[in-house]
Design an enzyme around this catalytic site. Structure first.
Site, short mmCIF file in Angstrom:
data_model
loop_
_atom_site.label_atom_id
_atom_site.label_comp_id
_atom_site.label_asym_id
_atom_site.label_seq_id
_atom_site.Cartn_x
_atom_site.Cartn_y
_atom_site.Cartn_z
N CYS A 158 25.87 6.16 100.96
CA CYS A 158 26.34 4.91 100.17
C CYS A 158 27.06 5.07 99.15
CB CYS A 158 24.85 4.46 99.67
SG CYS A 158 24.95 2.84 98.65
N PHE A 159 28.21 4.00 99.27
CA PHE A 159 29.29 4.19 98.42
C PHE A 159 29.15 3.63 96.81
CE2 PHE A 159 31.69 0.47 100.88
CZ PHE A 159 30.79 -0.39 100.17
#
Ligand code: MHO
Length: 211
Positions: free
Chosen positions: A16-17
């Site tokens: 997840c960024f």
């Protein structure tokens, strides 16, 4: 909000960024960050239709203040490169030149010795599609008063602003009080705003990142 100095680019995918946006944003020497989708061939990915792309972060850094090795070190320490994930969250290093490629390969070998077999792939940096505005500096955007107080409005503001990158880290427990107090004046924020950020630093200190 912008800092006009020569920068180099680094691009990573590490699940997840949102979290890498906080971690790198608060790292001294990092000037700007943006999150997006990269690594695949499907045209024009969007969050609900990523195709064969992966959530990624693009970092603009001051090579005089931080080395690519240090960025790689942060990269390896902040995700699990041994776990097989779906393509959206897989582990990738996108190199921007031969020197980055070599350093990525060298550190890959070290990590493999430490951890066993890795899923990480090392790829040339190709098209990076910016993610939707609401994903940019996601943790900072959860504080509308703060964003307004420092004049961040458009998606472009969130992608271009050095201050946004740093505060996005601080408001989610990255960096620390000492670092914040040393740099908040240089960042151009007033005491009111600084106090608001300090309450969040205290709240999130040591909590560890979720996503
Ligand atoms: N749990 C989060 C992940 C978002 S991330 C940018 C969500 O489903 O919204 O992949």
């Amino acid at each position: 909000h912008d800092v006009d100095i020569p920068t180099k680019e680094a691009t990573f995918a590490m699940a997840c960024f949102w979290s890498p946006d906080c971690i790198f944003g608060a790292t001294p020497g990092v000037i700007r960050t943006r999150v997006g989708y990269s690594g695949g061939t499907d045209p024009n990915p969007v969050y609900r239709k990523l195709g064969d792309h992966t959530e990624s972060i693009r970092i603009e850094y001051d090579p005089k203040a931080i080395s690519y090795e240090k960025l790689l070190d942060i990269y390896w320490k902040n995700h699990d490169p041994t776990s097989k994930m779906k393509k959206q969250y897989t582990s990738l290093i996108f190199y921007h030149d031969e020197e980055q490629k070599k350093l990525a390969e060298d550190t890959f070998k070290n990590q493999e010795k430490l951890l066993g077999s890795l899923v990480t792939e090392i790829l040339p940096a190709t098209t990076f599609y910016d993610a939707e505005d609401y994903h940019q500096k996601y943790r900072l955007q959860q504080h509308p008063w703060l964003c307004k107080a420092i004049n961040l409005h458009s998606g472009n503001d969130f992608k271009r602003s050095h201050l946004a990158a740093r505060l996005n880290g601080y408001v989610y427990g990255q960096g620390d009080m000492k670092q914040f107090n040393e740099e908040f004046e240089k960042l151009g924020i007033d005491e009111n705003v600084a106090d608001f950020v300090r309450t969040l630093i205290i709240k999130y200190e040591g909590q560890g990142l979720t996503c």
